[in-house]
Design an enzyme around this catalytic site. Structure first.
Site, PDB file in Angstrom:
ATOM      1  N   SER A  37      31.053   1.984 -20.565  1.00  0.00           N
ATOM      2  CA  SER A  37      30.859   1.186 -21.771  1.00  0.00           C
ATOM      3  C   SER A  37      31.468  -0.203 -21.618  1.00  0.00           C
ATOM      4  O   SER A  37      32.637  -0.352 -21.291  1.00  0.00           O
ATOM      5  CB  SER A  37      31.506   1.885 -22.974  1.00  0.00           C
ATOM      6  N   HIS A  69      24.895   2.453 -22.432  1.00  0.00           N
ATOM      7  CA  HIS A  69      24.871   2.812 -21.018  1.00  0.00           C
ATOM      8  C   HIS A  69      23.472   2.564 -20.475  1.00  0.00           C
ATOM      9  O   HIS A  69      22.484   3.007 -21.057  1.00  0.00           O
ATOM     10  CB  HIS A  69      25.245   4.284 -20.821  1.00  0.00           C
ATOM     11  N   ARG A  90      26.058   6.988 -16.828  1.00  0.00           N
ATOM     12  CA  ARG A  90      26.696   8.210 -16.351  1.00  0.00           C
ATOM     13  C   ARG A  90      26.366   9.342 -17.322  1.00  0.00           C
ATOM     14  O   ARG A  90      26.050   9.121 -18.494  1.00  0.00           O
ATOM     15  CB  ARG A  90      28.212   8.048 -16.224  1.00  0.00           C
ATOM     16  N   THR A  91      26.459  10.557 -16.816  1.00  0.00           N
ATOM     17  CA  THR A  91      26.366  11.744 -17.660  1.00  0.00           C
ATOM     18  C   THR A  91      27.774  12.118 -18.100  1.00  0.00           C
ATOM     19  O   THR A  91      28.685  12.170 -17.276  1.00  0.00           O
ATOM     20  CB  THR A  91      25.728  12.915 -16.893  1.00  0.00           C
ATOM     21  N   HIS A  92      27.955  12.358 -19.395  1.00  0.00           N
ATOM     22  CA  HIS A  92      29.268  12.697 -19.920  1.00  0.00           C
ATOM     23  C   HIS A  92      29.426  14.209 -20.070  1.00  0.00           C
ATOM     24  O   HIS A  92      28.452  14.927 -20.328  1.00  0.00           O
ATOM     25  CB  HIS A  92      29.503  12.029 -21.279  1.00  0.00           C
ATOM     26  N   GLU A 191      39.432  11.110 -30.741  1.00  0.00           N
ATOM     27  CA  GLU A 191      40.697  11.821 -30.841  1.00  0.00           C
ATOM     28  C   GLU A 191      41.296  11.632 -32.248  1.00  0.00           C
ATOM     29  O   GLU A 191      41.101  10.595 -32.891  1.00  0.00           O
ATOM     30  CB  GLU A 191      41.690  11.289 -29.799  1.00  0.00           C
ATOM     31  N   SER A 210      35.653  10.108 -20.108  1.00  0.00           N
ATOM     32  CA  SER A 210      35.002  10.086 -18.788  1.00  0.00           C
ATOM     33  C   SER A 210      36.059   9.936 -17.706  1.00  0.00           C
ATOM     34  O   SER A 210      37.256  10.086 -17.952  1.00  0.00           O
ATOM     35  CB  SER A 210      34.001   8.918 -18.717  1.00  0.00           C
ATOM     36  N   ASN A 233      39.345  -0.724 -28.194  1.00  0.00           N
ATOM     37  CA  ASN A 233      39.909  -0.556 -29.533  1.00  0.00           C
ATOM     38  C   ASN A 233      41.277   0.093 -29.418  1.00  0.00           C
ATOM     39  O   ASN A 233      41.601   0.720 -28.405  1.00  0.00           O
ATOM     40  CB  ASN A 233      38.995   0.336 -30.396  1.00  0.00           C
TER      41      ASN A 233
END
Length: 270
Positions: A37, A69, A90-92, A191, A210, A233
């Site tokens: 990102s 992405h 990418r695959t997360h 989170e 990631s 952030n």
């Protein structure tokens, strides 16, 4: 069963690498980059273009599902004369397909001959001295996914998961880069403030979804890894506002020109 899973992953990576060798008419590469990102804006400034392909056309890859992405694989020759494969998506892990698709790009790069891997991401920051737009060199990680891409009795040393040599190179390019510890959560939810406090108690400086699993697979394959995090952030509970993916994307756009210049300079020095 575990050996079969491991063999299947290796076979698929070898198949993808063979496909790319044929498509680009390039027997091997020197390094690979995964642009997370905020980082994709720099993809077109990393060297002389040698070709590109949509990732979903390559065996084992699928179209990225996350806004922000890209979905291309670019091949370039860097200013240092290296051949680099650039994965703009990418695959997360949170997509729910297990670890193998998450690290397929890493294993494909290794099978194609890469010896160096640059992993980038956008993340939440715990250090108030690192405002949005700060780039942090990863010196270590904490894997809180509860999973690993390694199967069976394969004991990989992660004492230096992120190469001290490559961090030195990056620091020579930009001496202002701080270093920190990245904590990978499973996602896709952000989170909670309590989880962020826990990450800090454990020694984390950055939180995201990631990188750690990819680093584990890269070290298993013998690749040197350089990790770069863009603080997009303040992590949950450390600012007055709520978190949003739009905020992450905007921070990446705001930092785009600097990221492109920094990444090109680092890659040229590798």
């Amino acid at each position: 069963m575990l050996n079969r899973v491991k063999d299947d992953a290796a076979t698929l990576a070898a198949e993808a690498a063979a496909f790319l060798r044929d498509h680009f008419r390039q027997d091997s590469i020197d390094l690979a980059l995964v642009l997370g990102s905020g980082w994709a804006s720099g993809a077109d400034h990393l060297g002389e273009p040698l070709g590109e392909i949509d990732l979903e056309k390559v065996p084992g890859f699928s179209k990225p599902v996350v806004s922000g992405h890209g979905g291309r694989l670019l091949l370039v020759r860097t200013s240092g004369g290296r051949v680099a494969a650039i994965f703009t998506g990418r695959t997360h892990y949170y997509e729910g397909h297990g670890t193998a698709p998450v690290v397929h790009g890493v294993r494909t790069a290794a099978s194609w001959g890469a010896h160096t891997l640059v992993l980038t991401n956008g993340c939440g920051g715990l250090n108030p001295e690192w405002p949005p737009g700060t780039v942090v060199l990863l010196r270590d990680h904490i894997n809180l996914t509860g999973d690993t891409p390694i199967t069976g009795p394969t004991f990989v040393d992660l004492s230096e998961a992120y190469s001290p040599r490559l961090r030195t190179v990056a620091s020579q390019v930009d001496p202002s880069l701080p270093e920190g510890v990245y904590v990978q959560f499973r996602g896709p939810q952000y989170e909670t403030p309590a989880e962020v406090r826990m990450a800090g108690i454990l020694g984390g400086d950055l939180v995201g979804m990631s990188t750690a699993l990819e680093t584990i697979a890269a070290r298993e394959a013998g690749l040197e890894v350089l990790g770069l995090s863009l603080v997009t952030n303040a992590a949950a509970g450390l600012s007055a506002g709520n978190l949003s993916h739009a905020e992450v994307l905007q921070a990446g756009r705001d930092a785009g020109p600097r990221l492109a210049e920094l990444l090109a300079s680092i890659v040229g020095a590798l």
